[in-house]
Design an enzyme around this catalytic site. Structure first.
Site, PDB file in Angstrom:
ATOM      1  N   ASP A 156      44.578  32.985  42.223  1.00 37.87           N
ATOM      2  CA  ASP A 156      45.598  32.333  41.402  1.00 37.87           C
ATOM      3  C   ASP A 156      45.115  30.925  41.082  1.00 37.87           C
ATOM      4  O   ASP A 156      44.395  30.312  41.874  1.00 37.87           O
ATOM      5  CB  ASP A 156      46.936  32.266  42.133  1.00 37.87           C
ATOM      6  CG  ASP A 156      47.641  33.617  42.202  1.00 37.87           C
ATOM      7  OD1 ASP A 156      47.374  34.476  41.342  1.00 37.87           O
ATOM      8  OD2 ASP A 156      48.469  33.804  43.110  1.00 37.87           O
ATOM      9  N   ASP A 192      49.229  38.072  36.167  1.00 40.15           N
ATOM     10  CA  ASP A 192      50.651  37.869  36.475  1.00 40.15           C
ATOM     11  C   ASP A 192      51.446  37.594  35.205  1.00 40.15           C
ATOM     12  O   ASP A 192      52.548  38.114  35.013  1.00 40.15           O
ATOM     13  CB  ASP A 192      50.833  36.694  37.440  1.00 40.15           C
ATOM     14  CG  ASP A 192      50.187  36.912  38.793  1.00 40.15           C
ATOM     15  OD1 ASP A 192      49.981  38.084  39.182  1.00 40.15           O
ATOM     16  OD2 ASP A 192      49.884  35.908  39.464  1.00 40.15           O
TER      17      ASP A 192
END
Length: 165
Positions: free
Chosen positions: A121, A140
């Site tokens: 991330d 995401d």
């Protein structure tokens, strides 16, 4: 069915490619937890390893459970998406696109899970470092946008049916 597969393959491939390229850049050019300011007080690129699901959910569960869970869920979700896609009418283009975004996002994060046992991330929004949003990635974003689009399409479809009765 050909049109459905064209949407699925082209959109999900684009999502996967952009997701994996951005993650590769962050994974190779940043140290873990290194952060670079993009927009002062609002947006950074920060390298984070997510061992859980969205917002780090399940990150503290035993590693064996996490690995079994996170390595089995994406193939199940992708199978469900293919099943739903199979049942769509050719004119349901918006649904095909939304499902393709979800499919691509699921595969993008699944590649990380298989390769690293965590998800990379890096998109880090915050407000003066006081109010922060958990870091996330392109996969995401694709999943959230696809799900939001599906919810919108379902809601508007129900409204249309209600208006007709």
């Amino acid at each position: 069915m050909r049109q459905k597969l064209i949407y699925l393959m082209s959109i999900s491939s684009l999502v996967i490619a952009v997701d994996q390229l951005t993650k590769l850049f962050v994974h190779t050019k940043f140290q873990l937890h290194e952060s670079r300011v993009v927009i002062e007080n609002y947006f950074n690129i920060t390298y984070v390893r997510n061992f859980g699901a969205a917002f780090g959910i399940l990150a503290q569960t035993p590693a064996v459970f996490r690995e079994i869970f996170f390595l089995s869920m994406p193939p199940l979700a992708c199978s469900l998406i293919l099943y739903i896609l199979w049942g769509l009418k050719e004119k349901q283009t918006s649904q095909m696109i939304a499902l393709s975004f979800i499919f691509g996002g699921a595969i993008g994060n699944y590649i990380d899970r298989v390769q690293y046992r965590y998800v990379v991330d890096f998109i880090d929004f915050h407000f003066y470092n006081r109010q922060t949003w958990p870091a996330f990635n392109i996969a995401d974003m694709a999943i959230v946008c696809g799900v939001a689009a599906l919810i919108y399409l379902i809601m508007t479809e129900k409204e249309k049916k209600t208006e007709l009765t």
